[in-house]
Design an enzyme around this catalytic site. Sequence first.
Site, short mmCIF file in Angstrom:
data_model
loop_
_atom_site.label_atom_id
_atom_site.label_comp_id
_atom_site.label_asym_id
_atom_site.label_seq_id
_atom_site.Cartn_x
_atom_site.Cartn_y
_atom_site.Cartn_z
N HIS A 50 7.80 12.40 9.12
CA HIS A 50 8.80 12.57 8.05
C HIS A 50 9.27 11.22 7.50
O HIS A 50 10.38 11.11 7.01
CB HIS A 50 10.02 13.37 8.55
CG HIS A 50 9.65 14.60 9.32
ND1 HIS A 50 9.46 15.83 8.72
CD2 HIS A 50 9.41 14.78 10.64
CE1 HIS A 50 9.13 16.71 9.65
NE2 HIS A 50 9.08 16.10 10.82
N SER A 54 5.10 -10.51 -12.28
CA SER A 54 5.78 -9.81 -13.35
C SER A 54 5.96 -10.79 -14.50
O SER A 54 6.13 -11.99 -14.30
CB SER A 54 7.14 -9.32 -12.85
OG SER A 54 8.04 -9.22 -13.93
N LYS A 112 8.41 -11.74 -8.38
CA LYS A 112 7.66 -10.53 -8.03
C LYS A 112 6.22 -10.79 -7.63
O LYS A 112 5.54 -11.62 -8.19
CB LYS A 112 7.64 -9.56 -9.24
CG LYS A 112 8.95 -8.90 -9.54
CD LYS A 112 9.42 -7.94 -8.46
CE LYS A 112 8.62 -6.67 -8.42
NZ LYS A 112 9.03 -5.70 -9.42
N GLU A 123 -1.77 0.32 -5.90
CA GLU A 123 -1.14 1.26 -6.84
C GLU A 123 -2.17 1.88 -7.77
O GLU A 123 -2.15 3.07 -8.05
CB GLU A 123 -0.07 0.54 -7.66
CG GLU A 123 1.18 0.21 -6.88
CD GLU A 123 2.14 -0.64 -7.71
OE1 GLU A 123 3.17 -0.10 -8.11
OE2 GLU A 123 1.85 -1.82 -7.95
#
Length: 465
Positions: free
Chosen positions: A160, A281, A287, A294
């Site tokens: 979970h 970024s 970043k 992804e």
Amino acid sequence: MTDKNSRMLGGRFEEPTDAFVQAFTASVNFDRRLAMVDIQGSLAHARMLHKIGVLSTEEHAAIEQGMATIKQEIVDNQFDWSIALEDVHMNIEARLTHLIGEAGKKLHTGRSRNDQVATDIRLYLREEINRCMAQVNVFQTGLLDLAEREADTIMPGFTHLQVAQPITFGHHMLAWFEMLERDHSRLGDCLKRMNVMPLGAAALAGTSYPLDRDYTAELLGFDSPARNSLDAVSDRDFAIEFCAAAAICMGHLSRMAEELVLWSTAQFNFIRLPDRYCTGSSIMPQKKNPDVPELVRGKTGRVNGHLINLLTLMKSQPLAYNKDNQEDKEPLFDTLDTLQGSLRAFADMVPNLEVNREQMKAAAKQGYATATDLADYLVNKGLAFRDAHEVVGNAVAYGIKQGKDLSEYTLEELQSFDARIEADVFEVLSLEGSVNSRNILGGTAPQQVRKQVKACRKLVADKAI
Ligand code: ARG
């Protein structure tokens, strides 16, 4: 293209193909990818035609020479692909005839584009599936190296997405290995069923020429010629099967991707992905984005889509060949590109990730990951498991109030929950003690991980043969 006779296969028509229809129905822009296997199939067919006396030795030699030229033209990007010639098959045949004359026109004897294309896709996919399987093997080897390197590295195992029990990172990598092992075997299964040869089925009913189908099949490395001509030209099960195997594999990669993304956040900080797999970024200088995982996670969607596309394409099609089938190629090719690209990226990126061992261990310490171990300890001291569960539940509730992990309790504190607890309890409350105790086949103990790595290395080596 205005006069009636300039149309390919134009004998029975009164007017030329509408320009829009020509472009709409042409497949050459994408089925050019089949050029090399198309030639391979034609060469085998020609050799067989020569063997049975349909082609003379000179004609056969001319075809071989012409095809060699065409191959070179394609490799050199000098081949003039024409939409007017519709597809890869007619482009190559027309060029052959242009190069060698009459003999070129005889190549198509006893053959139709229907059995030709069905053969081409199988030849093509067979090669590409082998490539995918080799890539899976490489990735698996990388995972084994990583698992071995991190066999002792402790991290929280989750259910979970809540800390559940301590595990080793090596064990986690071996779980990924198993997913890929099934993918490899699924791809292999799909190869077995697709390796039958449609050539000789001709348009749909077989042919009146005494083709030696066994000979052609042998030349092309097929297990046998297809038994039924109607099925041979219309079957695309193998494409669906491959896309299904690819979709499952992409599903696995997406699950890995999800964990990689999560683990590389500042909040988890379990791993650092190689810089060459990340981008920055345009506005936030700090970043480092995990773009590759992804993207792979995202690309899973298109492969699932291609599978549904092919299933729907084939649904309700009457026998035998229908033009619908031309639509099989783009989803198939894109599935191959996506799967191969994703495997390639992961096979390099994952084994080269940097593991933040301290942070993983610290995270395993939070969340009472050794609570089950304490319960098992009490069972060993004579408590029934359900009662032990209750005792440990109380101990955890106390820890939450005090802001303490179980391993940080004093012996007196622990004994206040059950008098049977003794000093040896700290061995099981330690993370090392916890993972070491799970030294059972399939368990997370470092010793098991090393053992499994060894066994799995043998698996991979056997597959590579
Ligand atoms: N380009 C076609 C395909 O991919 C080749 C077969 C065409 N056959 C036909 N009878 N129109 O399916």
